[in-house]
Scaffold this motif. Sequence first.
Motif, PDB file in Angstrom:
ATOM      1  N   THR A  93       1.046  -0.970  -0.099  1.00  0.00           N
ATOM      2  CA  THR A  93       0.198   0.280   0.080  1.00  0.00           C
ATOM      3  C   THR A  93       0.985   1.441  -0.192  1.00  0.00           C
ATOM      4  O   THR A  93       1.904   1.397   0.815  1.00  0.00           O
ATOM      5  CB  THR A  93      -0.859   0.238   1.654  1.00  0.00           C
ATOM      6  OG1 THR A  93      -1.680  -1.076   1.608  1.00  0.00           O
ATOM      7  CG2 THR A  93      -1.880   1.629   1.507  1.00  0.00           C
ATOM      8  N   VAL A  94       0.317   2.560  -1.095  1.00  0.00           N
ATOM      9  CA  VAL A  94       1.342   3.400  -1.320  1.00  0.00           C
ATOM     10  C   VAL A  94       0.527   4.104  -0.984  1.00  0.00           C
ATOM     11  O   VAL A  94      -0.703   4.746  -1.710  1.00  0.00           O
ATOM     12  CB  VAL A  94       2.029   3.097  -2.725  1.00  0.00           C
ATOM     13  CG1 VAL A  94       2.960   5.077  -2.864  1.00  0.00           C
ATOM     14  CG2 VAL A  94       2.893   2.461  -2.835  1.00  0.00           C
ATOM     15  N   GLU A  95       0.576   5.058   0.478  1.00  0.00           N
ATOM     16  CA  GLU A  95       0.598   6.856   0.359  1.00  0.00           C
ATOM     17  C   GLU A  95       0.958   8.086   0.799  1.00  0.00           C
ATOM     18  O   GLU A  95       2.585   7.956   0.717  1.00  0.00           O
ATOM     19  CB  GLU A  95      -0.370   6.082   1.656  1.00  0.00           C
ATOM     20  CG  GLU A  95      -1.348   4.826   2.017  1.00  0.00           C
ATOM     21  CD  GLU A  95      -1.773   4.985   3.531  1.00  0.00           C
ATOM     22  OE1 GLU A  95      -0.776   5.412   4.123  1.00  0.00           O
ATOM     23  OE2 GLU A  95      -3.426   4.049   3.932  1.00  0.00           O
ATOM     24  N   GLY A  96       0.117   8.774   0.322  1.00  0.00           N
ATOM     25  CA  GLY A  96       0.786  10.435   0.522  1.00  0.00           C
ATOM     26  C   GLY A  96      -0.250  11.545   0.559  1.00  0.00           C
ATOM     27  O   GLY A  96      -1.769  11.371   0.400  1.00  0.00           O
ATOM     28  N   ALA A  97      -0.099  11.926  -0.483  1.00  0.00           N
ATOM     29  CA  ALA A  97      -1.218  13.699  -1.314  1.00  0.00           C
ATOM     30  C   ALA A  97      -0.771  13.547  -2.429  1.00  0.00           C
ATOM     31  O   ALA A  97       1.075  13.687  -2.727  1.00  0.00           O
ATOM     32  CB  ALA A  97      -0.595  14.500   0.227  1.00  0.00           C
TER      33      ALA A  97
END
Length: 197
Positions: A93-97
């Motif tokens: 799972t890759v997350e960011g903004a």
Amino acid sequence: MDYRHTAKGRRTLSAVAITTGLLLTVVGCGGGDDGKSDKGTPSSTASTKSGDDGSKAQSKAPESETVLAEVKGEGGVTLTVTSAKRDGGGFVTVEGAVANGTGRAWSVGSWRGDERELAKNGGSMAGASLVDETGKKKYLVLRDTEGRCLCTRFTGGLLQGQSTDWFAQFPAPPEGTTKVNFQVGGMPPAAIEISEG
């Protein structure tokens, strides 16, 4: 005395007693004011800040959050990756903004990918990929049984100065692979390191 009227009366009394008991339970469990302020506790809602043009910009990522990579492209769009975790289920799972600094409203349509099936996702992270240059493999966003991506779907794009959080899930590269490039749309590749979840 008629048995039906007696049974009906008992049911009515039972319903009133249960309702009263539930009402007292709800009132007793309510978070009454005990004189303490919650100003020092973190809020689960997104904070806002004013942009240069006076518009409100959403800032959902805490400032203290680790930044794995940040790339700029597409006329002023900034993509930040804050987390890339390998989960026990065999995926990452890759997350960011993402922040819109283009000076106008920005549509994320190009990020959904070129495959016809992905068009049903609308503006989304469906076209994102992880590239393992060492293993020479490319990992595409996972999809559910109806072809919808396991990723953020953006509704209506982003207004000028706005930012929002995103996530995307991919099949996990082999255990020994920790360094990959994250890429979406016309943005430059972002070199990231996968951590164990």
